[in-house]
Design an enzyme around this catalytic site. Structure first.
Site, PDB file in Angstrom:
ATOM      1  N   VAL A  56     -11.151  17.879   7.571  1.00 45.09           N
ATOM      2  CA  VAL A  56     -10.245  18.743   6.815  1.00 45.09           C
ATOM      3  C   VAL A  56     -10.673  18.755   5.346  1.00 45.09           C
ATOM      4  CG1 VAL A  56      -7.870  19.029   6.000  1.00 45.09           C
ATOM      5  CG2 VAL A  56      -8.311  18.424   8.393  1.00 45.09           C
ATOM      6  N   HIS A  78       7.078 -11.487  40.081  1.00 45.11           N
ATOM      7  CA  HIS A  78       7.011 -10.223  40.824  1.00 45.11           C
ATOM      8  C   HIS A  78       8.416  -9.659  41.000  1.00 45.11           C
ATOM      9  CE1 HIS A  78       5.659  -7.234  43.682  1.00 45.11           C
ATOM     10  NE2 HIS A  78       6.692  -7.558  44.444  1.00 45.11           N
ATOM     11  N   HIS A 132       2.496  -7.754  10.772  1.00 48.65           N
ATOM     12  CA  HIS A 132       2.423  -9.139  11.250  1.00 48.65           C
ATOM     13  C   HIS A 132       1.244  -9.878  10.646  1.00 48.65           C
ATOM     14  CE1 HIS A 132       0.908  -6.224  14.207  1.00 48.65           C
ATOM     15  NE2 HIS A 132      -0.102  -7.062  14.406  1.00 48.65           N
ATOM     16  N   SER A 183       0.831  -1.210   0.000  1.00 50.30           N
ATOM     17  CA  SER A 183       0.000   0.000   0.000  1.00 50.30           C
ATOM     18  C   SER A 183       0.862   1.255   0.000  1.00 50.30           C
ATOM     19  CB  SER A 183      -0.890  -0.001   1.248  1.00 50.30           C
ATOM     20  OG  SER A 183      -0.083   0.106   2.403  1.00 50.30           O
TER      21      SER A 183
HETATM   22  P1  FAD Z   1       4.447  -3.559   1.700  1.00 45.36           P
HETATM   23  O1  FAD Z   1       5.268  -3.586   2.909  1.00 45.36           O
HETATM   24  O2  FAD Z   1       3.871  -2.258   1.257  1.00 45.36           O
HETATM   25  O3  FAD Z   1       5.358  -4.147   0.527  1.00 45.36           O
HETATM   26  C1  FAD Z   1       4.966  -4.198  -0.789  1.00 45.36           C
HETATM   27  C2  FAD Z   1       6.196  -4.186  -1.671  1.00 45.36           C
HETATM   28  O4  FAD Z   1       5.818  -4.440  -3.015  1.00 45.36           O
HETATM   29  C3  FAD Z   1       6.911  -2.841  -1.693  1.00 45.36           C
HETATM   30  O5  FAD Z   1       8.271  -3.020  -1.393  1.00 45.36           O
HETATM   31  C4  FAD Z   1       6.732  -2.337  -3.125  1.00 45.36           C
HETATM   32  O6  FAD Z   1       7.853  -1.604  -3.602  1.00 45.36           O
HETATM   33  C5  FAD Z   1       6.596  -3.639  -3.886  1.00 45.36           C
HETATM   34  N1  FAD Z   1       5.861  -3.554  -5.150  1.00 45.36           N
HETATM   35  C6  FAD Z   1       4.638  -3.013  -5.346  1.00 45.36           C
HETATM   36  N2  FAD Z   1       4.247  -3.200  -6.632  1.00 45.36           N
HETATM   37  C7  FAD Z   1       5.252  -3.881  -7.228  1.00 45.36           C
HETATM   38  C8  FAD Z   1       5.431  -4.376  -8.541  1.00 45.36           C
HETATM   39  N3  FAD Z   1       4.476  -4.256  -9.494  1.00 45.36           N
HETATM   40  N4  FAD Z   1       6.597  -5.019  -8.826  1.00 45.36           N
HETATM   41  C9  FAD Z   1       7.549  -5.167  -7.883  1.00 45.36           C
HETATM   42  N5  FAD Z   1       7.421  -4.730  -6.630  1.00 45.36           N
HETATM   43  C10 FAD Z   1       6.281  -4.087  -6.305  1.00 45.36           C
HETATM   44  N6  FAD Z   1       2.530  -2.157  10.753  1.00 45.36           N
HETATM   45  C11 FAD Z   1       2.760  -2.814  11.902  1.00 45.36           C
HETATM   46  O7  FAD Z   1       2.321  -3.966  12.051  1.00 45.36           O
HETATM   47  N7  FAD Z   1       3.475  -2.249  12.920  1.00 45.36           N
HETATM   48  C12 FAD Z   1       3.967  -0.995  12.824  1.00 45.36           C
HETATM   49  O8  FAD Z   1       4.607  -0.517  13.760  1.00 45.36           O
HETATM   50  C13 FAD Z   1       3.734  -0.272  11.635  1.00 45.36           C
HETATM   51  N8  FAD Z   1       4.213   0.980  11.507  1.00 45.36           N
HETATM   52  C14 FAD Z   1       4.011   1.649  10.327  1.00 45.36           C
HETATM   53  C15 FAD Z   1       4.485   2.963  10.225  1.00 45.36           C
HETATM   54  C16 FAD Z   1       4.293   3.671   9.071  1.00 45.36           C
HETATM   55  C17 FAD Z   1       4.821   5.085   8.967  1.00 45.36           C
HETATM   56  C18 FAD Z   1       3.618   3.069   7.966  1.00 45.36           C
HETATM   57  C19 FAD Z   1       3.431   3.826   6.677  1.00 45.36           C
HETATM   58  C20 FAD Z   1       3.132   1.780   8.058  1.00 45.36           C
HETATM   59  C21 FAD Z   1       3.313   1.056   9.249  1.00 45.36           C
HETATM   60  N9  FAD Z   1       2.818  -0.235   9.415  1.00 45.36           N
HETATM   61  C22 FAD Z   1       3.011  -0.898  10.592  1.00 45.36           C
HETATM   62  C23 FAD Z   1       2.071  -0.922   8.335  1.00 45.36           C
HETATM   63  C24 FAD Z   1       3.000  -1.920   7.595  1.00 45.36           C
HETATM   64  O9  FAD Z   1       4.114  -1.224   7.096  1.00 45.36           O
HETATM   65  C25 FAD Z   1       2.253  -2.601   6.472  1.00 45.36           C
HETATM   66  O10 FAD Z   1       1.072  -3.186   6.984  1.00 45.36           O
HETATM   67  C26 FAD Z   1       3.096  -3.695   5.849  1.00 45.36           C
HETATM   68  O11 FAD Z   1       4.296  -3.174   5.341  1.00 45.36           O
HETATM   69  C27 FAD Z   1       2.328  -4.412   4.734  1.00 45.36           C
HETATM   70  O12 FAD Z   1       3.122  -5.400   4.171  1.00 45.36           O
HETATM   71  P2  FAD Z   1       2.935  -5.868   2.653  1.00 45.36           P
HETATM   72  O13 FAD Z   1       3.980  -6.903   2.423  1.00 45.36           O
HETATM   73  O14 FAD Z   1       1.534  -6.211   2.402  1.00 45.36           O
HETATM   74  O15 FAD Z   1       3.236  -4.576   1.766  1.00 45.36           O
HETATM   75  P1  NAD Z   2      -5.800   5.400  10.153  1.00 44.24           P
HETATM   76  O1  NAD Z   2      -6.900   4.793   9.426  1.00 44.24           O
HETATM   77  O2  NAD Z   2      -5.226   4.728  11.354  1.00 44.24           O
HETATM   78  O3  NAD Z   2      -6.194   6.868  10.636  1.00 44.24           O
HETATM   79  C1  NAD Z   2      -6.648   7.835   9.735  1.00 44.24           C
HETATM   80  C2  NAD Z   2      -7.452   8.871  10.498  1.00 44.24           C
HETATM   81  O4  NAD Z   2      -7.706   9.980   9.633  1.00 44.24           O
HETATM   82  C3  NAD Z   2      -8.816   8.352  10.959  1.00 44.24           C
HETATM   83  O5  NAD Z   2      -8.952   8.575  12.335  1.00 44.24           O
HETATM   84  C4  NAD Z   2      -9.799   9.157  10.134  1.00 44.24           C
HETATM   85  O6  NAD Z   2     -11.012   9.405  10.807  1.00 44.24           O
HETATM   86  C5  NAD Z   2      -9.014  10.436   9.888  1.00 44.24           C
HETATM   87  N1  NAD Z   2      -9.456  11.214   8.705  1.00 44.24           N
HETATM   88  C6  NAD Z   2      -9.813  10.754   7.490  1.00 44.24           C
HETATM   89  N2  NAD Z   2     -10.163  11.773   6.685  1.00 44.24           N
HETATM   90  C7  NAD Z   2     -10.047  12.900   7.395  1.00 44.24           C
HETATM   91  C8  NAD Z   2     -10.279  14.281   7.106  1.00 44.24           C
HETATM   92  N3  NAD Z   2     -10.697  14.699   5.913  1.00 44.24           N
HETATM   93  N4  NAD Z   2     -10.067  15.183   8.084  1.00 44.24           N
HETATM   94  C9  NAD Z   2      -9.627  14.788   9.306  1.00 44.24           C
HETATM   95  N5  NAD Z   2      -9.397  13.498   9.629  1.00 44.24           N
HETATM   96  C10 NAD Z   2      -9.598  12.569   8.692  1.00 44.24           C
HETATM   97  O7  NAD Z   2      -4.659   5.647   9.053  1.00 44.24           O
HETATM   98  P2  NAD Z   2      -3.122   6.041   9.197  1.00 44.24           P
HETATM   99  O8  NAD Z   2      -2.827   6.582  10.542  1.00 44.24           O
HETATM  100  O9  NAD Z   2      -2.819   6.855   7.991  1.00 44.24           O
HETATM  101  O10 NAD Z   2      -2.408   4.639   9.058  1.00 44.24           O
HETATM  102  C11 NAD Z   2      -2.552   3.860   7.849  1.00 44.24           C
HETATM  103  C12 NAD Z   2      -2.383   2.400   8.141  1.00 44.24           C
HETATM  104  O11 NAD Z   2      -1.049   2.111   8.513  1.00 44.24           O
HETATM  105  C13 NAD Z   2      -3.272   1.936   9.263  1.00 44.24           C
HETATM  106  O12 NAD Z   2      -4.205   1.036   8.734  1.00 44.24           O
HETATM  107  C14 NAD Z   2      -2.392   1.252  10.242  1.00 44.24           C
HETATM  108  O13 NAD Z   2      -2.850  -0.049  10.510  1.00 44.24           O
HETATM  109  C15 NAD Z   2      -1.027   1.180   9.570  1.00 44.24           C
HETATM  110  N6  NAD Z   2      -0.030   1.566  10.577  1.00 44.24           N
HETATM  111  C16 NAD Z   2       0.123   0.749  11.661  1.00 44.24           C
HETATM  112  C17 NAD Z   2       0.998   1.111  12.667  1.00 44.24           C
HETATM  113  C18 NAD Z   2       1.152   0.223  13.849  1.00 44.24           C
HETATM  114  O14 NAD Z   2       0.706  -0.913  13.799  1.00 44.24           O
HETATM  115  N7  NAD Z   2       1.781   0.679  14.936  1.00 44.24           N
HETATM  116  C19 NAD Z   2       1.705   2.308  12.586  1.00 44.24           C
HETATM  117  C20 NAD Z   2       1.495   3.114  11.488  1.00 44.24           C
HETATM  118  C21 NAD Z   2       0.627   2.733  10.476  1.00 44.24           C
END
Ligand code: FAD
Ligand code: NAD
Length: 454
Positions: A231, A433, A310, A139
Site C-alpha cells: 500500500v 476424553h 504476557h 508502544s
Molecule cells: P503499554 O501497554 O503500551 O503501556 C505503556 C504505558 O505507558 C501506557 O499506559 C502509556 O500511557 C504509558 N506512558 C508512556 N509514556 C509515558 C510517560 N512518559 N509517562 C507516563 N506514562 C507513560 N498482546 C497480547 O499479548 N495479547 C493480545 O491479545 C493483544 N491484543 C492487542 C490488541 C490490540 C488492538 C493492540 C493494539 C495490542 C494488542 N496486544 C496484545 C499487544 C499488547 O497490548 C502490548 O504488547 C502490551 O500492552 C505492551 O505492554 P507494555 O507495558 O510494554 O506497554
Molecule cells: P503486524 O506486524 O502483526 O502486522 C503488520 C502487517 O502489515 C505485516 O504483515 C506487514 O507485512 C504488513 N504491512 C506493512 N506495511 C505494509 C504496506 N505498506 N502495505 C501492506 N501491508 C503492509 O502488526 P499489527 O497487526 O499492527 O500488530 C502490532 C503488534 O501488536 C504486533 O506486534 C502484535 O504482536 C501485537 N498484537 C498482538 C495481538 C495478540 O497477541 N493477539 C493482537 C493484536 C496486536
C-alpha cells in the site's frame, strides 16, 4: 526516596511495580493516562477480545445455531450495547489494577513522567527521587508516508474498537494480528472486509502451513485477501476511503484500518537527554533489562522482541526480581503467541521455516480437529495441531495449533517446552476424553507415526 520509579502502567510496568513491592521495595508507578493498564487493558488485548466474543456470538446466533437444531428469528444487532459492554469490561479491569497497586502500597502518580537526571523522574511540578528507574512506556500504532490517517475514516486499531456503525466495506491494511482480529470483528457484524498485505502470505512469523490453512478458513468466512500488495496511499475523500498499492490495485471502502505494526513510544520522556542508547527505535538492554545508563532499566514493547502483553508481564516480574534480589530470568524460547480469530491460532517455539533455516533435523506430527470427538460434538472441526520434535532427541521444538480453543490448548505445550519435554512425554500423558486436548496428544503420537484415530 523511592527504591524504584516505574514509568508506564501497562502490563509490563504495573506488574513490575507490584512484584517489586512484594519484594519489599518502595515503589511509585507513573502513568500519563487517567486509566491504568496501558495499551493492553485500555485499547488493546481486552477491548478487542470483548468485541471478538460479542461479534462472534452475534454471528452464531444468526447463522450458527440452526445446525444445532435451534431455530431463532429476529436476531438484531444493538451495537451501542455491544460497545458499552466492552467499555464496562475495560473499566472494571483498569479499576482492578488501581486496586492492586493500592493493595501492594505502590504509589500511583498521575502525569507524564520525564527522566530529569540520574535517579530523578519529573512529573509536573513534582520530582520523584529514586535509586532505580524502569522505562515501560510501551508502544503506539505506526504507519508509513502516504497513509493519511485521520483517526476517523482512515484509522488505527484504537478507533476500530469504537466504530459507531458497522462499516459496509472495511479495508484493512496489513494481514497481521490486528488486521485479522479486528477484521474478524467487523466481518462477523456484517461488513465486507478486504485485507491488503505487502507479503505473499498472512501472519508473518507464524508457521507457513498453519497461516495458509487459516487464510483458507478466513476466505470461507468471507474475508477477501490481496496479497503481495504494498500500500502506497490511503486517504479519505468525502464519504469514501481510498487505498492504492504500488502495483496499481485501487480499492474503495467506507473505512480503512491501518494495521501495519507498532512503534515504541518515548514522547516527552527525555530519553535522549538521559543518554539512553536506542537502536531501530527501541531501547537497547542487556539480558537483565539494564540500559547503557546505570540505574535505568527498560521492558515491554519499548525494547526489542515480540510486542505481547504476557512477554511484557514476564519481563516486569524478572526485572523487579533482578533489581531486588540479583536474579531474574525470562525464557524467550517458550513464549506463546495467539491470534484470537475464530478458529484461534496459537504457537510456541520454532516453526518449520525456522527449523529448516537453522538446519535443525526434526520430525513432524500433525492431527486434524476433524478426527476429534469433542470438536465434532461442538461443530468446530476446522484446523489441526502440529508438533515439531528433534529427530535425534525427540525434544519438542515447537507446537502450532489452528483450531477451537487453540489459545488454551497451547498452555500444555508451553509447560512441556519449559520442562524440555519430548513428544513421547506429551504422547504418554493421560488426556481426558472427550476433550480438544486429545488432538495435542494425537499430534505428539503422530511424530512417531502412531496416532490412533487417523
Ligand atoms: P503499554 O501497554 O503500551 O503501556 C505503556 C504505558 O505507558 C501506557 O499506559 C502509556 O500511557 C504509558 N506512558 C508512556 N509514556 C509515558 C510517560 N512518559 N509517562 C507516563 N506514562 C507513560 N498482546 C497480547 O499479548 N495479547 C493480545 O491479545 C493483544 N491484543 C492487542 C490488541 C490490540 C488492538 C493492540 C493494539 C495490542 C494488542 N496486544 C496484545 C499487544 C499488547 O497490548 C502490548 O504488547 C502490551 O500492552 C505492551 O505492554 P507494555 O507495558 O510494554 O506497554
Ligand atoms: P503486524 O506486524 O502483526 O502486522 C503488520 C502487517 O502489515 C505485516 O504483515 C506487514 O507485512 C504488513 N504491512 C506493512 N506495511 C505494509 C504496506 N505498506 N502495505 C501492506 N501491508 C503492509 O502488526 P499489527 O497487526 O499492527 O500488530 C502490532 C503488534 O501488536 C504486533 O506486534 C502484535 O504482536 C501485537 N498484537 C498482538 C495481538 C495478540 O497477541 N493477539 C493482537 C493484536 C496486536
Amino acid at each position: 526516596m523511592f527504591d524504584l520509579v516505574v514509568i508506564g502502567a501497562g502490563p509490563g510496568g504495573y506488574v513490575a511495580a507490584i512484584r517489586a513491592a512484594q519484594l519489599g521495595l518502595k515503589v511509585a508507578c507513573v502513568e500519563k493516562e487517567s486509566a491504568l493498564g496501558g495499551t493492553c487493558l485500555r485499547v488493546g488485548c481486552i477491548p478487542s477480545k470483548a468485541l471478538l466474543q460479542s461479534s462472534h456470538l452475534f454471528h452464531q446466533a444468526k447463522h450458527g445455531l440452526a445446525r444445532h437444531g435451534i431455530k431463532v428469528s429476529g436476531v438484531e444487532l444493538d451495537l451501542g450495547s455491544m460497545l458499552r459492554r466492552k467499555d464496562t469490561v475495560v473499566k472494571t479491569l483498569t479499576k482492578g489494577v488501581e486496586g492492586l497497586l493500592a493493595k501492594n502500597k505502590v504509589e500511583r502518580v498521575n502525569g507524564l513522567g520525564r527522566i530529569a537526571g540520574p535517579g530523578q523522574v519529573q512529573v509536573g511540578e513534582r520530582t520523584l527521587e529514586c535509586k532505580h528507574i524502569l522505562i515501560a512506556t510501551g508502544s503506539v500504532p505506526s504507519f508509513f508516508a502516504g497513509m493519511e490517517v485521520d483517526y476517523d475514516r482512515v484509522c488505527t486499531s484504537t478507533e476500530a474498537l469504537n466504530f459507531k456503525t458497522v462499516p459496509q466495506h472495511l479495508i484493512v491494511i496489513g494481514g497481521g494480528v490486528i488486521g485479522l482480529e479486528l477484521g474478524s470483528v467487523w466481518g462477523w457484524l456484517g461488513a465486507k472486509v478486504s485485507v491488503v498485505e505487502f507479503l505473499d502470505r498472512i501472519l508473518p512469523g507464524t508457521d507457513l502451513e498453519v497461516a495458509a490453512a487459516a487464510q483458507k478458513i478466513f476466505e470461507k468466512q468471507g474475508m477477501e485477501f490481496h496479497l503481495g500488495q504494498k500500500v502506497t496511499s490511503a486517504r479519505s475523500q468525502g464519504e469514501v476511503a481510498l487505498v492504492e498499492t504500488e502495483s496499481g490495485l485501487r480499492l474503495e471502502g467506507d473505512r480503512v484500518l491501518v494495521a501495519v505494526g507498532r512503534k515504541a513510544y518515548f514522547d516527552g520522556l527525555g530519553l535522549e537527554e538521559a543518554g539512553v542508547k536506542t537502536e531501530r527505535g527501541k531501547v537497547v538492554v542487556d539480558e537483565h533489562f539494564r540500559t547503557n545508563v546505570a540505574g535505568l532499566w527498560a521492558i515491554g514493547d519499548c525494547i526489542p522482541g515480540a510486542m505481547l502483553a504476557h512477554k511484557a508481564e514476564d519481563e516486569g516480574m524478572a526485572v523487579a526480581e533482578f533489581i531486588a534480589t540479583g536474579y531474574g530470568h525470562v525464557n524467550y524460547d517458550a513464549i506463546p503467541a495467539i491470534v484470537y480469530t475464530h478458529p484461534e491460532i496459537a504457537s510456541v517455539g520454532l516453526n518449520e521455516e525456522q527449523l529448516k533455516e537453522r538446519g535443525v533435523p526434526y520430525r513432524k506430527g500433525t492431527f486434524p480437529f476433524l478426527a476429534n470427538g469433542r470438536a465434532r460434538s461442538q461443530n468446530e472441526t476446522d484446523g489441526m495441531v502440529k508438533v515439531l520434535a528433534h529427530t535425534e532427541t525427540d525434544r519438542v521444538l515447537g507446537v502450532h495449533i489452528l483450531g477451537p480453543s487453540a489459545g488454551d490448548l497451547i498452555a500444555e505445550c508451553v509447560v512441556a517446552m519449559e520442562f524440555s519435554a519430548s513428544s513421547e512425554d506429551i504422547a504418554r500423558v493421560c488426556h481426558a476424553h472427550p476433550t480438544l486436548s486429545e488432538v495435542v496428544k494425537e499430534a505428539a503420537l503422530a511424530v512417531d507415526g502412531r496416532a490412533i484415530h487417523m
